[in-house]
Enzyme design. Structure first.
Site, PDB file in Angstrom:
ATOM      1  N   ASP A  30      -8.152  -0.669 -10.819  1.00  0.00           N
ATOM      2  CA  ASP A  30      -9.094  -1.338  -9.931  1.00  0.00           C
ATOM      3  C   ASP A  30     -10.322  -0.456  -9.723  1.00  0.00           C
ATOM      4  O   ASP A  30     -11.393  -0.702 -10.283  1.00  0.00           O
ATOM      5  CB  ASP A  30      -8.391  -1.650  -8.610  1.00  0.00           C
ATOM      6  CG  ASP A  30      -9.291  -2.284  -7.550  1.00  0.00           C
ATOM      7  OD1 ASP A  30     -10.515  -2.324  -7.741  1.00  0.00           O
ATOM      8  OD2 ASP A  30      -8.768  -2.726  -6.519  1.00  0.00           O
ATOM      9  N   GLU A  89      -0.485   0.065  -9.375  1.00  0.00           N
ATOM     10  CA  GLU A  89      -1.928  -0.188  -9.317  1.00  0.00           C
ATOM     11  C   GLU A  89      -2.681   1.069  -8.883  1.00  0.00           C
ATOM     12  O   GLU A  89      -2.418   1.628  -7.821  1.00  0.00           O
ATOM     13  CB  GLU A  89      -2.237  -1.341  -8.363  1.00  0.00           C
ATOM     14  CG  GLU A  89      -3.716  -1.709  -8.333  1.00  0.00           C
ATOM     15  CD  GLU A  89      -3.999  -3.041  -7.668  1.00  0.00           C
ATOM     16  OE1 GLU A  89      -5.180  -3.390  -7.515  1.00  0.00           O
ATOM     17  OE2 GLU A  89      -3.037  -3.756  -7.317  1.00  0.00           O
ATOM     18  N   LYS A 108     -14.003  -6.146  -8.968  1.00  0.00           N
ATOM     19  CA  LYS A 108     -14.647  -6.334  -7.675  1.00  0.00           C
ATOM     20  C   LYS A 108     -16.122  -6.698  -7.913  1.00  0.00           C
ATOM     21  O   LYS A 108     -16.872  -5.926  -8.525  1.00  0.00           O
ATOM     22  CB  LYS A 108     -14.554  -5.055  -6.836  1.00  0.00           C
ATOM     23  CG  LYS A 108     -13.123  -4.628  -6.478  1.00  0.00           C
ATOM     24  CD  LYS A 108     -12.529  -5.527  -5.412  1.00  0.00           C
ATOM     25  CE  LYS A 108     -11.413  -4.864  -4.619  1.00  0.00           C
ATOM     26  NZ  LYS A 108     -10.267  -4.403  -5.370  1.00  0.00           N
ATOM     27  N   LYS A 129       0.831  -1.198   0.000  1.00  0.00           N
ATOM     28  CA  LYS A 129       0.000   0.000   0.000  1.00  0.00           C
ATOM     29  C   LYS A 129       0.874   1.260   0.000  1.00  0.00           C
ATOM     30  O   LYS A 129       1.769   1.422   0.841  1.00  0.00           O
ATOM     31  CB  LYS A 129      -0.915   0.012   1.228  1.00  0.00           C
ATOM     32  CG  LYS A 129      -1.982  -1.074   1.195  1.00  0.00           C
ATOM     33  CD  LYS A 129      -2.906  -0.949  -0.006  1.00  0.00           C
ATOM     34  CE  LYS A 129      -4.004  -1.974  -0.001  1.00  0.00           C
ATOM     35  NZ  LYS A 129      -4.849  -1.905  -1.224  1.00  0.00           N
ATOM     36  N   ASP A 150       0.100  -0.318  -4.730  1.00  0.00           N
ATOM     37  CA  ASP A 150      -1.295   0.065  -4.877  1.00  0.00           C
ATOM     38  C   ASP A 150      -1.560   1.350  -4.097  1.00  0.00           C
ATOM     39  O   ASP A 150      -1.533   1.358  -2.868  1.00  0.00           O
ATOM     40  CB  ASP A 150      -2.195  -1.062  -4.356  1.00  0.00           C
ATOM     41  CG  ASP A 150      -3.675  -0.772  -4.544  1.00  0.00           C
ATOM     42  OD1 ASP A 150      -4.004   0.203  -5.254  1.00  0.00           O
ATOM     43  OD2 ASP A 150      -4.505  -1.522  -3.992  1.00  0.00           O
TER      44      ASP A 150
END
Length: 368
Positions: A241, A218, A265, A165, A193
């Site tokens: 995403d 990401e 998702k 992260k 990400d």
């Protein structure tokens, strides 16, 4: 076959490892799930689950799901649960937007249809492409030493794929990622990400300072155009995403050449039906694919596993075992995890045996 009854349960699922931290100070300490059961007039029951990660991660929130399911469910009574496309159109007709509210209902219909046919869900989704999927683990936002130590521990546990992260202070995140990369063996797969936490300016600063590290970037920024502006100068793969909200958004990402891979998702897209459609089109267009969700326990993880294993292996990035994140159980079995790989439970439908007593009393029930 017709839908006879629908029940909905509210299940709070605390995290095993404590608070989950993302960029911009966003923190959650549990998944706040709605679990749905749909039973047909022949006595077959299917299960679905939707669990937002707080109110901040996706365009979804727990109280909205609890309020929305009772608005939609009565319209499904008497419908054929195996008419999956028809069920989806009906939900979109009677309740505009809010795909996350429809996700658990759609998932339960898929589970019911597969159980009624006596086949695992993966069969209805196109067939099993492999026995297991490679798992990744998350290195949550923290101090440099905390993140490096966590990454090292994850790799020592046998995992080869890390999602690190970022999305905070750029200089600090550069140091965090350098420390993580130095703490794990060469060849460890790293995704950085940002969860849409940066401006294009900040994302370019980060990529310029980390050129020597091998990673996939990401979702650095919020919009597709912002991410495309970063991609133009990027010498690494990019995965989107949060930008993948619909079939139309996925096609726009393809038209622009804004990503090499997509994370789909289930709840963000509105359920298994739309996730499968977008997955299949994206595979044909050449994207690399991860199928997961915003959270959940055994039910949602099982759906993720079936969708992952029906994705061609050469187009599959990785998967995640959310049921191992939480302290509560909702079923007597779960998707099997061996080392760093996850399979699907044996049996029809999702393959899991949900235990209603573990869910408490339904907060909503409707029937004929």
């Amino acid at each position: 076959m017709q839908i006879e009854t629908i029940k909905a349960y509210h299940v709070v699922q605390p995290f095993v490892d404590g608070p989950y931290r993302m960029s911009k100070g966003r923190v959650a300490d549990c998944f706040d799930a709605v679990i749905v059961s749909i039973t047909s007039d022949s006595g077959v029951t299917g299960w679905g689950e939707m669990a937002p990660l707080g109110n901040f991660y996706s365009a979804a929130f727990p109280a909205g799901t609890r309020a929305g399911v009772p608005e939609i469910a009565p319209h499904l009574i008497g419908q054929d649960p195996c008419g999956l496309a028809s069920i989806g159109r009906l939900m979109d007709t009677v309740f505009k937007g809010h795909p996350y509210i429809k996700s658990a209902l759609d998932m339960a219909c898929w589970d019911l249809a597969a159980r009624a046919a006596g086949v695992p869900l993966v069969t209805l989704l196109g067939g099993r492409e492999s026995d297991t999927a490679e798992l990744y683990k998350v290195v949550t936002h923290g101090t440099i030493d905390q993140m490096a130590a966590l990454a090292k521990r994850i790799v020592e546990d046998g995992f080869r794929r890390l999602q690190v992260k970022v999305g905070g202070n750029v200089h600090d995140d550069v140091e965090r990622v350098m420390a993580v990369a130095a703490s794990v063996p060469k060849g460890t797969v790293i995704f950085c990400d940002a969860n849409a936490g940066w401006t294009p300016y900040q994302a370019r600063q980060f990529t310029d300072a980390t050129r020597a590290i091998d990673y996939t970037f990401e979702q650095p920024c919020t919009t597709i155009d912002e991410n495309m502006s970063v991609r133009r100068m990027l010498d690494k793969p990019m995965v989107l995403d949060e930008s993948v909200t619909s079939l139309e958004a996925m096609l726009e990402i393809h038209r622009l050449g804004a990503a090499d891979g997509l994370t789909l998702k289930i709840s963000r897209l509105g359920g298994v039906t739309k996730t499968r459609l977008i997955r299949d089109v994206a595979v044909d267009l050449g994207f690399m694919i991860t199928v997961e969700d915003t959270g959940g326990a055994e039910i949602d993880t099982s759906a993720m596993a079936h969708l992952s294993l029906s994705t061609p292996e050469e187009r599959r990035l990785h998967a995640i075992a959310f049921h191992e994140w939480v302290t509560v159980r909702t079923a007597s079995n779960a998707p099997p995890v061996t080392g760093s790989r996850m399979g699907i439970p044996a049996g029809p439908g999702l393959g899991i045996d949900v235990v209603p007593d573990l869910l408490g009393k339904p907060f909503f029930e409707v029937g004929r």
